[in-house]
Design a protein around this motif. Structure first.
Motif, mmCIF file in Angstrom:
data_model
loop_
_atom_site.group_PDB
_atom_site.id
_atom_site.type_symbol
_atom_site.label_atom_id
_atom_site.label_comp_id
_atom_site.label_asym_id
_atom_site.label_seq_id
_atom_site.Cartn_x
_atom_site.Cartn_y
_atom_site.Cartn_z
ATOM 1 N N ARG A 24 0.839 -1.208 0.000
ATOM 2 C CA ARG A 24 0.000 0.000 0.000
ATOM 3 C C ARG A 24 0.874 1.258 0.000
ATOM 4 O O ARG A 24 0.543 2.255 -0.639
ATOM 5 C CB ARG A 24 -0.935 0.023 1.197
ATOM 6 C CG ARG A 24 -1.942 -1.141 1.346
ATOM 7 C CD ARG A 24 -2.909 -1.370 0.188
ATOM 8 N NE ARG A 24 -2.354 -2.022 -0.956
ATOM 9 C CZ ARG A 24 -2.197 -3.360 -1.115
ATOM 10 N NH1 ARG A 24 -2.538 -4.194 -0.186
ATOM 11 N NH2 ARG A 24 -1.701 -3.841 -2.252
ATOM 12 N N ALA A 25 2.003 1.228 0.722
ATOM 13 C CA ALA A 25 2.914 2.381 0.750
ATOM 14 C C ALA A 25 3.549 2.602 -0.615
ATOM 15 O O ALA A 25 3.732 3.747 -1.045
ATOM 16 C CB ALA A 25 3.983 2.189 1.831
ATOM 17 N N LEU A 26 3.889 1.521 -1.324
ATOM 18 C CA LEU A 26 4.422 1.665 -2.689
ATOM 19 C C LEU A 26 3.365 2.247 -3.624
ATOM 20 O O LEU A 26 3.679 3.076 -4.484
ATOM 21 C CB LEU A 26 4.921 0.319 -3.227
ATOM 22 C CG LEU A 26 6.224 -0.213 -2.654
ATOM 23 C CD1 LEU A 26 6.498 -1.615 -3.191
ATOM 24 C CD2 LEU A 26 7.392 0.719 -2.967
ATOM 25 N N GLU A 27 2.123 1.825 -3.466
ATOM 26 C CA GLU A 27 1.047 2.389 -4.287
ATOM 27 C C GLU A 27 0.915 3.886 -4.036
ATOM 28 O O GLU A 27 0.714 4.669 -4.971
ATOM 29 C CB GLU A 27 -0.270 1.658 -3.997
ATOM 30 C CG GLU A 27 -0.281 0.219 -4.463
ATOM 31 C CD GLU A 27 -1.410 -0.623 -3.902
ATOM 32 O OE1 GLU A 27 -1.502 -1.797 -4.298
ATOM 33 O OE2 GLU A 27 -2.204 -0.124 -3.061
ATOM 34 N N SER A 28 1.039 4.283 -2.783
ATOM 35 C CA SER A 28 0.991 5.701 -2.427
ATOM 36 C C SER A 28 2.186 6.456 -3.013
ATOM 37 O O SER A 28 2.047 7.576 -3.516
ATOM 38 C CB SER A 28 0.966 5.833 -0.907
ATOM 39 O OG SER A 28 0.997 7.177 -0.518
ATOM 40 N N LEU A 29 3.370 5.842 -2.951
ATOM 41 C CA LEU A 29 4.576 6.447 -3.526
ATOM 42 C C LEU A 29 4.402 6.672 -5.024
ATOM 43 O O LEU A 29 4.716 7.740 -5.549
ATOM 44 C CB LEU A 29 5.786 5.545 -3.260
ATOM 45 C CG LEU A 29 7.124 6.017 -3.808
ATOM 46 C CD1 LEU A 29 7.581 7.295 -3.112
ATOM 47 C CD2 LEU A 29 8.163 4.903 -3.643
ATOM 48 N N TYR A 30 3.864 5.680 -5.713
ATOM 49 C CA TYR A 30 3.609 5.792 -7.151
ATOM 50 C C TYR A 30 2.671 6.972 -7.435
ATOM 51 O O TYR A 30 2.935 7.801 -8.301
ATOM 52 C CB TYR A 30 3.005 4.489 -7.687
ATOM 53 C CG TYR A 30 2.637 4.557 -9.145
ATOM 54 C CD1 TYR A 30 3.592 4.288 -10.120
ATOM 55 C CD2 TYR A 30 1.353 4.896 -9.554
ATOM 56 C CE1 TYR A 30 3.269 4.359 -11.469
ATOM 57 C CE2 TYR A 30 1.029 4.965 -10.882
ATOM 58 C CZ TYR A 30 1.982 4.693 -11.845
ATOM 59 O OH TYR A 30 1.662 4.774 -13.179
ATOM 60 N N ALA A 31 1.590 7.051 -6.694
ATOM 61 C CA ALA A 31 0.598 8.114 -6.906
ATOM 62 C C ALA A 31 1.192 9.498 -6.662
ATOM 63 O O ALA A 31 0.772 10.476 -7.293
ATOM 64 C CB ALA A 31 -0.618 7.885 -6.008
ATOM 65 N N ALA A 32 2.172 9.586 -5.761
ATOM 66 C CA ALA A 32 2.771 10.879 -5.408
ATOM 67 C C ALA A 32 3.854 11.337 -6.386
ATOM 68 O O ALA A 32 4.261 12.497 -6.336
ATOM 69 C CB ALA A 32 3.360 10.801 -3.999
ATOM 70 N N ALA A 33 4.321 10.469 -7.271
ATOM 71 C CA ALA A 33 5.405 10.835 -8.191
ATOM 72 C C ALA A 33 4.931 11.905 -9.177
ATOM 73 O O ALA A 33 3.891 11.737 -9.827
ATOM 74 C CB ALA A 33 5.894 9.608 -8.952
ATOM 75 N N PRO A 34 5.666 12.999 -9.311
ATOM 76 C CA PRO A 34 5.255 14.083 -10.206
ATOM 77 C C PRO A 34 5.006 13.641 -11.661
ATOM 78 O O PRO A 34 4.094 14.155 -12.304
ATOM 79 C CB PRO A 34 6.415 15.076 -10.131
ATOM 80 C CG PRO A 34 7.025 14.831 -8.789
ATOM 81 C CD PRO A 34 6.879 13.344 -8.552
ATOM 82 N N ILE A 35 5.765 12.672 -12.160
ATOM 83 C CA ILE A 35 5.598 12.218 -13.547
ATOM 84 C C ILE A 35 4.189 11.682 -13.786
ATOM 85 O O ILE A 35 3.659 11.775 -14.891
ATOM 86 C CB ILE A 35 6.660 11.143 -13.926
ATOM 87 C CG1 ILE A 35 6.592 10.756 -15.403
ATOM 88 C CG2 ILE A 35 6.507 9.894 -13.068
ATOM 89 C CD1 ILE A 35 6.999 11.818 -16.377
ATOM 90 N N ASN A 36 3.557 11.167 -12.746
ATOM 91 C CA ASN A 36 2.230 10.575 -12.938
ATOM 92 C C ASN A 36 1.126 11.600 -13.108
ATOM 93 O O ASN A 36 -0.006 11.241 -13.418
ATOM 94 C CB ASN A 36 1.947 9.559 -11.836
ATOM 95 C CG ASN A 36 2.828 8.343 -12.021
ATOM 96 O OD1 ASN A 36 3.039 7.885 -13.148
ATOM 97 N ND2 ASN A 36 3.381 7.839 -10.944
ATOM 98 N N ALA A 37 1.461 12.879 -12.977
ATOM 99 C CA ALA A 37 0.497 13.918 -13.344
ATOM 100 C C ALA A 37 0.314 13.951 -14.860
ATOM 101 O O ALA A 37 -0.695 14.441 -15.364
ATOM 102 C CB ALA A 37 0.969 15.283 -12.840
ATOM 103 N N LEU A 38 1.290 13.419 -15.599
ATOM 104 C CA LEU A 38 1.228 13.387 -17.066
ATOM 105 C C LEU A 38 0.573 12.120 -17.605
ATOM 106 O O LEU A 38 0.265 12.041 -18.789
ATOM 107 C CB LEU A 38 2.643 13.499 -17.656
ATOM 108 C CG LEU A 38 3.444 14.735 -17.247
ATOM 109 C CD1 LEU A 38 4.863 14.636 -17.789
ATOM 110 C CD2 LEU A 38 2.751 15.989 -17.724
ATOM 111 N N PHE A 39 0.423 11.113 -16.765
ATOM 112 C CA PHE A 39 -0.123 9.816 -17.183
ATOM 113 C C PHE A 39 -1.208 9.405 -16.208
ATOM 114 O O PHE A 39 -0.901 9.052 -15.062
ATOM 115 C CB PHE A 39 0.970 8.744 -17.193
ATOM 116 C CG PHE A 39 2.048 8.960 -18.207
ATOM 117 C CD1 PHE A 39 1.944 8.416 -19.473
ATOM 118 C CD2 PHE A 39 3.165 9.725 -17.900
ATOM 119 C CE1 PHE A 39 2.936 8.616 -20.417
ATOM 120 C CE2 PHE A 39 4.163 9.937 -18.836
ATOM 121 C CZ PHE A 39 4.047 9.386 -20.101
ATOM 122 N N ALA A 40 -2.451 9.430 -16.638
ATOM 123 C CA ALA A 40 -3.545 8.986 -15.772
ATOM 124 C C ALA A 40 -3.381 7.486 -15.543
ATOM 125 O O ALA A 40 -3.498 6.687 -16.473
ATOM 126 C CB ALA A 40 -4.887 9.284 -16.426
#
Length: 151
Positions: free
Chosen positions: A12-28
């Motif tokens: 769950r913490a890794l999932e949260s880390l992924y969601a927080a990565a700035p690059i993922n603002a460019l990829f839904a």
């Protein structure tokens, strides 16, 4: 509701880390780690990801495949962030706009270097790409990264 513990809390913490990565603002996209060594990322490919001929650019393929293989491997270690050291891609079909799933899995390695592979599945159920990467344990502590939250 009980708080996750052990491997589940790490996932769950890794999932949260992924969601927080700035690059993922460019990829839904959304990461799911259902079990150790397995990661699934649901993406929405949009025309902003296209090259001049109207299909997803190779950078989008790489992003999806690398992330899925990476998180499958990082799901096995709880102390350090892994780094991609090499990645091979096989693009088999152009990818249009729409939903796509990147399925990653750990292949080998448990100490310093890990090997993972991933495949992209288009909305019609067909595989459009696959990749294999090597990931090395870094000196970066997961616990110190913004977004990595246990509990």
């Amino acid at each position: 509701m009980t708080r996750p513990e052990g491997a589940e809390a790490h996932h769950r913490a890794l999932e949260s880390l992924y969601a927080a990565a700035p690059i993922n603002a460019l990829f839904a996209s959304r990461l799911e780690i259902p079990e150790p060594g397995v990661a699934r990322i649901r993406f929405d490919v949009v025309p902003d990801h296209f090259h001049a001929a109207g299909a997803a650019h190779g950078t989008a393929y790489f992003k999806m495949l690398d992330d899925a293989a990476f998180y499958a491997c990082n799901s096995l270690i709880t102390d350090r962030f892994l780094l991609t050291t090499q990645f091979n891609l096989l693009l088999t079909r152009p990818l249009a706009a729409g939903p796509v799933v990147a399925e990653g899995r750990w292949v080998s390695g448990q100490r310093r270097v890990f090997v993972g592979d991933a495949r992209l599945i288009a909305a019609d159920g067909e595989e459009v790409a696959r990749g294999t990467g090597t990931f090395m344990r870094s000196r970066i502590a997961l616990a110190g990264l913004p977004g990595y939250r246990i509990g």
